[in-house]
Design an enzyme around this catalytic site. Structure first.
Site, PDB file in Angstrom:
ATOM      1  N   ASN A 111      15.489   3.535  -9.127  1.00  0.00           N
ATOM      2  CA  ASN A 111      15.006   3.056  -7.826  1.00  0.00           C
ATOM      3  C   ASN A 111      16.121   3.295  -6.817  1.00  0.00           C
ATOM      4  O   ASN A 111      17.247   2.845  -7.040  1.00  0.00           O
ATOM      5  CB  ASN A 111      14.693   1.551  -7.920  1.00  0.00           C
ATOM      6  CG  ASN A 111      14.510   0.911  -6.561  1.00  0.00           C
ATOM      7  OD1 ASN A 111      13.995   1.537  -5.628  1.00  0.00           O
ATOM      8  ND2 ASN A 111      14.920  -0.330  -6.429  1.00  0.00           N
ATOM      9  N   GLY A 112      15.822   3.996  -5.735  1.00  0.00           N
ATOM     10  CA  GLY A 112      16.847   4.256  -4.719  1.00  0.00           C
ATOM     11  C   GLY A 112      16.857   5.722  -4.342  1.00  0.00           C
ATOM     12  O   GLY A 112      15.877   6.440  -4.584  1.00  0.00           O
ATOM     13  N   LYS A 123       5.659  -2.655  -0.160  1.00  0.00           N
ATOM     14  CA  LYS A 123       6.009  -3.927   0.467  1.00  0.00           C
ATOM     15  C   LYS A 123       7.510  -4.081   0.689  1.00  0.00           C
ATOM     16  O   LYS A 123       7.935  -4.719   1.637  1.00  0.00           O
ATOM     17  CB  LYS A 123       5.482  -5.092  -0.386  1.00  0.00           C
ATOM     18  CG  LYS A 123       5.597  -6.409   0.347  1.00  0.00           C
ATOM     19  CD  LYS A 123       4.448  -7.330   0.080  1.00  0.00           C
ATOM     20  CE  LYS A 123       4.498  -8.559   0.942  1.00  0.00           C
ATOM     21  NZ  LYS A 123       4.007  -8.332   2.324  1.00  0.00           N
ATOM     22  N   HIS A 150       0.829   2.856  33.807  1.00  0.00           N
ATOM     23  CA  HIS A 150       1.906   3.840  33.905  1.00  0.00           C
ATOM     24  C   HIS A 150       1.724   4.983  32.915  1.00  0.00           C
ATOM     25  O   HIS A 150       2.683   5.667  32.566  1.00  0.00           O
ATOM     26  CB  HIS A 150       3.264   3.151  33.711  1.00  0.00           C
ATOM     27  CG  HIS A 150       3.536   2.118  34.767  1.00  0.00           C
ATOM     28  ND1 HIS A 150       3.846   2.457  36.066  1.00  0.00           N
ATOM     29  CD2 HIS A 150       3.482   0.757  34.734  1.00  0.00           C
ATOM     30  CE1 HIS A 150       3.994   1.350  36.783  1.00  0.00           C
ATOM     31  NE2 HIS A 150       3.768   0.306  36.003  1.00  0.00           N
ATOM     32  N   LYS A 152      -1.135  -4.402  12.174  1.00  0.00           N
ATOM     33  CA  LYS A 152      -2.013  -4.844  11.082  1.00  0.00           C
ATOM     34  C   LYS A 152      -3.188  -3.876  10.953  1.00  0.00           C
ATOM     35  O   LYS A 152      -3.529  -3.446   9.870  1.00  0.00           O
ATOM     36  CB  LYS A 152      -2.555  -6.262  11.317  1.00  0.00           C
ATOM     37  CG  LYS A 152      -1.616  -7.401  11.096  1.00  0.00           C
ATOM     38  CD  LYS A 152      -1.253  -7.675   9.662  1.00  0.00           C
ATOM     39  CE  LYS A 152      -0.085  -6.876   9.198  1.00  0.00           C
ATOM     40  NZ  LYS A 152       1.248  -7.266   9.494  1.00  0.00           N
ATOM     41  N   TRP A 211       7.299   4.946  -5.425  1.00  0.00           N
ATOM     42  CA  TRP A 211       6.955   5.208  -4.022  1.00  0.00           C
ATOM     43  C   TRP A 211       7.745   6.466  -3.682  1.00  0.00           C
ATOM     44  O   TRP A 211       8.972   6.446  -3.595  1.00  0.00           O
ATOM     45  CB  TRP A 211       7.358   4.050  -3.127  1.00  0.00           C
ATOM     46  CG  TRP A 211       6.931   4.218  -1.695  1.00  0.00           C
ATOM     47  CD1 TRP A 211       5.736   3.878  -1.151  1.00  0.00           C
ATOM     48  CD2 TRP A 211       7.704   4.776  -0.627  1.00  0.00           C
ATOM     49  NE1 TRP A 211       5.724   4.185   0.197  1.00  0.00           N
ATOM     50  CE2 TRP A 211       6.921   4.739   0.544  1.00  0.00           C
ATOM     51  CE3 TRP A 211       8.993   5.318  -0.540  1.00  0.00           C
ATOM     52  CZ2 TRP A 211       7.359   5.208   1.778  1.00  0.00           C
ATOM     53  CZ3 TRP A 211       9.437   5.782   0.695  1.00  0.00           C
ATOM     54  CH2 TRP A 211       8.620   5.719   1.831  1.00  0.00           C
ATOM     55  N   GLU A 271      -2.118  -0.266   9.724  1.00  0.00           N
ATOM     56  CA  GLU A 271      -1.619  -0.089   8.361  1.00  0.00           C
ATOM     57  C   GLU A 271      -2.691  -0.259   7.301  1.00  0.00           C
ATOM     58  O   GLU A 271      -2.585   0.338   6.229  1.00  0.00           O
ATOM     59  CB  GLU A 271      -0.382  -0.949   8.074  1.00  0.00           C
ATOM     60  CG  GLU A 271      -0.594  -2.407   7.890  1.00  0.00           C
ATOM     61  CD  GLU A 271       0.712  -3.164   7.591  1.00  0.00           C
ATOM     62  OE1 GLU A 271       1.592  -2.621   6.913  1.00  0.00           O
ATOM     63  OE2 GLU A 271       0.831  -4.315   8.046  1.00  0.00           O
ATOM     64  N   ARG A 323       6.186  -2.697  -4.809  1.00  0.00           N
ATOM     65  CA  ARG A 323       7.297  -1.818  -4.460  1.00  0.00           C
ATOM     66  C   ARG A 323       6.878  -0.355  -4.356  1.00  0.00           C
ATOM     67  O   ARG A 323       7.686   0.510  -4.000  1.00  0.00           O
ATOM     68  CB  ARG A 323       8.404  -1.945  -5.503  1.00  0.00           C
ATOM     69  CG  ARG A 323       8.856  -3.356  -5.746  1.00  0.00           C
ATOM     70  CD  ARG A 323       9.921  -3.413  -6.800  1.00  0.00           C
ATOM     71  NE  ARG A 323      11.165  -2.867  -6.319  1.00  0.00           N
ATOM     72  CZ  ARG A 323      12.086  -3.550  -5.651  1.00  0.00           C
ATOM     73  NH1 ARG A 323      11.901  -4.824  -5.430  1.00  0.00           N
ATOM     74  NH2 ARG A 323      13.182  -2.976  -5.224  1.00  0.00           N
ATOM     75  N   GLU A 343       1.835  -6.640  16.880  1.00  0.00           N
ATOM     76  CA  GLU A 343       1.565  -7.024  15.489  1.00  0.00           C
ATOM     77  C   GLU A 343       0.073  -6.834  15.156  1.00  0.00           C
ATOM     78  O   GLU A 343      -0.265  -6.378  14.063  1.00  0.00           O
ATOM     79  CB  GLU A 343       2.006  -8.474  15.264  1.00  0.00           C
ATOM     80  CG  GLU A 343       1.732  -9.048  13.892  1.00  0.00           C
ATOM     81  CD  GLU A 343       2.356  -8.299  12.730  1.00  0.00           C
ATOM     82  OE1 GLU A 343       3.188  -7.391  12.947  1.00  0.00           O
ATOM     83  OE2 GLU A 343       1.976  -8.578  11.588  1.00  0.00           O
ATOM     84  N   CYS A 373      10.189   1.652  -5.191  1.00  0.00           N
ATOM     85  CA  CYS A 373      10.016   1.871  -6.619  1.00  0.00           C
ATOM     86  C   CYS A 373      10.428   0.605  -7.370  1.00  0.00           C
ATOM     87  O   CYS A 373      11.248  -0.172  -6.900  1.00  0.00           O
ATOM     88  CB  CYS A 373      10.832   3.034  -7.179  1.00  0.00           C
ATOM     89  SG  CYS A 373      10.536   4.590  -6.358  1.00  0.00           S
TER      90      CYS A 373
HETATM   91  O1  M6R Z   1      10.502  -7.269   4.006  1.00  0.00           O
HETATM   92  P1  M6R Z   1      10.645  -6.999   5.476  1.00  0.00           P
HETATM   93  O2  M6R Z   1      10.133  -8.100   6.315  1.00  0.00           O
HETATM   94  O3  M6R Z   1      12.060  -6.637   5.840  1.00  0.00           O
HETATM   95  O4  M6R Z   1       9.766  -5.728   5.724  1.00  0.00           O
HETATM   96  C1  M6R Z   1       9.736  -5.122   6.988  1.00  0.00           C
HETATM   97  C2  M6R Z   1       8.548  -4.196   7.115  1.00  0.00           C
HETATM   98  O5  M6R Z   1       8.625  -3.186   6.163  1.00  0.00           O
HETATM   99  C3  M6R Z   1       7.232  -4.944   6.934  1.00  0.00           C
HETATM  100  O6  M6R Z   1       7.117  -5.999   7.837  1.00  0.00           O
HETATM  101  C4  M6R Z   1       6.053  -3.995   7.139  1.00  0.00           C
HETATM  102  O7  M6R Z   1       5.990  -3.605   8.464  1.00  0.00           O
HETATM  103  C5  M6R Z   1       4.760  -4.666   6.666  1.00  0.00           C
HETATM  104  N1  M6R Z   1       3.967  -3.748   5.921  1.00  0.00           N
HETATM  105  C6  M6R Z   1       3.940  -5.168   7.779  1.00  0.00           C
HETATM  106  O8  M6R Z   1       2.715  -5.686   7.397  1.00  0.00           O
END
Ligand code: M6R
Length: 614
Positions: free
Chosen positions: A103-104, A609, A510, A491, A77, A494, A27, A487, A2
């Site tokens: 926020n929190g 983010k 396995h 990508k 959020w 998400e 956020r 990774e 948020c």
């Molecule tokens: O700001 P941070 O690097 O600590 O964030 C960690 C994850 O939330 C962040 O990498 C998330 O997985 C991204 N959406 C990946 O693209």
């Protein structure tokens, strides 16, 4: 998560609030709202979905809202309650006198809510935040002082919060406070803008006061006063921020993600220019505040991170162990904080975070710090809460990353690990000098190799078109590129919502191999080196189960064109550095699949983010 913004001054508040919230969309973006002081009332406007919906609503009511010069705003959020209008902030008490954005997470909100309901408060939402509005209103009815009401409420609230409060009887007052959540006061000429992050106000002022935990600021048009929870006045200093208003332009790209993928060669050049001055000189890393003896005495390294940063950390482990002869553990921050960790004064703890705000990583770092470990923070936000915990701060300097899917920040994190490993190896003399020199020589060549991939992206677009309509996707790799497979899968899932999973290729037989049939794409990361032949065998096993095979490779072996249905070729690179090359086609593949499917690439559903809740 948020984002919150508050404005008090002589300008129209609504435009500044919406402008500020726009900068905080990273956020959260599932609903939003503002509260605006009217002559004798607080008017609240809220909307579900993207911020634009709220902006449209306010535009329709322009005449009613434009004259207000005091207001608070929120972008959400959802944590407690669905992203509906009722649950959107600001929240008010029953008489509408107090309006709050938050926020929190208020951890004891259930107890507080039960108590407040027993005292007659009627709750309308499912949020934890509404508790704060009722609680402050109760306190205010007793003391008739908003700062004191916020102070008394803060003493009862448990959890993490940044809150911004206004009262309908106080047309020249905004009260804000924070605990374990960011809140910064931008100081202008006869105006103040408070926000969760600097970009929300940097266009208006570069002067700012960073509030500390448990401080309460009372803001009028003329003044800023800060007290602590014991009612002591706090002396504060105003910083001049070294920020320029960021241009959040897509620079002609359709999405920020695509722009940020294309920025990666420049990000690497920028980082290397200061740190790798000559292949014959040691890496220049004076941010690492460990003397030679401390480096030589390091017995262990723990790296803590989440998501994409965790994958960068896993590659960091591989490189550091290979070059520095120090055992390295990598752990998801959310796991690290809930178990007993064995550390001593010779353990180096590294926190990795693009945002520097991720709650789990921040908590884990604070735990490690309490054990007197040297803390290295690798972050894109040197002004963040995590950065303030650092003994050694390695700023990755990737520039603002807008797209929720991390790309260029991952690249910059990887670079930081290569530089750190080279620095430690040079100091310890733990690796062959010619190897270290060849790594430096080849690092310098990485940007131009990435440019080749970026200018040859038709092959990846074609692959995306062929595979976009799959429900599942498997990525396999081994060795230094196993995290690249994770990774690549992250990508893809998400931003396209395809069920993508990364496996170390040796694990396929396995269990996961049971899922393979003619509908399952398997992308093998086949970079030349130690495990190339092994992954090739694992790919043959997958092919034998009729999987749709894709290779990502730096090999020119024509036999690959027979085994694989699709081959993505990338420039040659030595194995240690291959993660820097291999990730870019995977970022592009995820991007083009999501774009082909018409997904909201930069703001995928359910994500934010900055993940500031545990
Ligand atoms: O700001 P941070 O690097 O600590 O964030 C960690 C994850 O939330 C962040 O990498 C998330 O997985 C991204 N959406 C990946 O693209």
């Amino acid at each position: 998560m948020c984002g919150i913004v508050g404005y008090i001054g002589n300008k129209s508040a609504v435009d500044i609030l919406i402008d500020g919230l726009k900068q905080l969309e990273y956020r959260g973006y599932d609903s939003s709202g503002v509260a605006l002081m009217n002559t004798d009332n607080i008017d609240i406007y809220k909307a579900e979905g993207k911020l634009q919906n709220l902006a449209d609503k306010l535009f329709m009511n322009r005449d009613k809202v434009v004259n207000s010069t005091l207001g608070i705003g929120h972008i959400r959020w959802a944590t407690h309650g669905a992203p509906t209008v009722i649950n959107a902030h600001p929240h008010t008490c029953n008489c509408g006198g107090v309006a709050v954005v938050h926020n929190g997470i208020i951890e004891n909100y259930k107890e507080l809510r039960a108590k407040l309901e027993a005292e007659g408060c009627v709750f309308r939402s499912q949020t934890d935040t509404e508790t704060v509005a009722h609680l402050i209103a109760k306190k205010y009815s007793q003391c008739k002082n908003l700062t004191e009401a916020v102070r008394l409420a803060s003493l009862e609230i448990e959890g993490a919060y940044a809150i911004c409060v206004m009262h309908k009887d106080l047309p020249n007052e905004l009260v804000v406070t924070k605990r374990n959540a960011p809140l910064i006061v931008g100081v202008g000429e006869d105006e103040f803008i408070v926000a969760s992050d600097v970009p929300a106000f940097i266009k208006y002022t570069k002067k700012a006061v960073y509030l500390k935990d448990n401080q309460i600021a009372t803001i009028t048009r003329e003044n800023l006063n800060i007290i602590d929870l014991n009612n002591n006045s706090i002396f504060f200093t105003t910083e001049v921020l070294p920020w320029e208003p960021a241009s959040l332009s897509k620079m002609g790209y359709k999405h920020f993600m695509l722009k940020e993928i294309h920025e990666q060669p420049a990000v690497i050049r920028n980082i290397l220019s200061g740190k790798l001055r000559s292949v014959d000189e040691d890496i220049y890393l004076d941010e690492l505040k460990l003397d030679k003896d401390s480096i030589k005495n390091l017995s262990r390294i723990q790296i803590i991170a989440c998501g994409t940063s965790l994958h960068a950390a896993m590659i960091g482990k591989y490189i550091i162990e290979s070059l520095c002869e120090i055992p390295v553990d990598v752990e998801a921050s959310s796991e690290y904080i809930y178990r007993k960790n064995v550390t001593d004064k010779n353990t180096l703890v590294i926190g990795v975070s693009q945002s520097g705000e991720t709650a789990d990583t921040l908590t884990a770092i604070k735990q490690a710090k309490s054990k007197s470990c040297h803390i290295v923070i690798i972050t894109n936000r040197p002004d963040s809460a995590m950065a303030r915990e650092a003994d050694s701060l390695l700023a990755i300097n990737a520039g603002i990353e807008v797209s929720v899917a991390a790309t260029k920040s991952y690249m910059a994190q990887l670079l930081s690990f290569y530089l750190l490993a080279l620095k430690i190896a040079e100091t310890k003399g733990s690796a062959d000098k010619s190897l270290l020199k060849s790594l430096k020589e080849d690092l310098i060549l990485i940007p131009q190799k990435l440019e080749q991939i970026l200018s040859n992206k038709d092959q990846i677009q074609q692959c995306a078109r062929e595979y976009a309509n799959t429900k599942d996707f498997i990525f396999i790799a081994r060795g230094v590129n196993y995290p690249t497979a994770l990774e690549g899968a992250l990508k893809l899932k998400e931003i396209s919502y395809i069920n993508a999973t990364g496996y170390c290729a040796g694990e396929l037989k396995h269990g996961p191999i049971a899922m393979l049939d003619e509908s399952m794409p398997v992308l093998a990361i086949l970079m030349k080196g130690l495990v190339y032949d092994k992954i090739l065998s694992n790919s043959e096993e997958s092919k034998a189960r009729n999987a749709r095979m894709i290779a990502l490779t730096n090999s020119n072996d024509v036999k690959l064109d027979l085994l694989f249905d699709f081959v993505i070729r990338v420039p040659d690179v030595q194995e240690y550095l291959s993660p820097l090359i291999a990730i870019v086609p995977l970022q592009l593949l995820a991007y083009y699949i999501a774009e082909f499917l018409g997904k909201d690439v930069d703001q995928p559903r359910n994500l934010a983010k900055s993940v500031t809740v545990e």
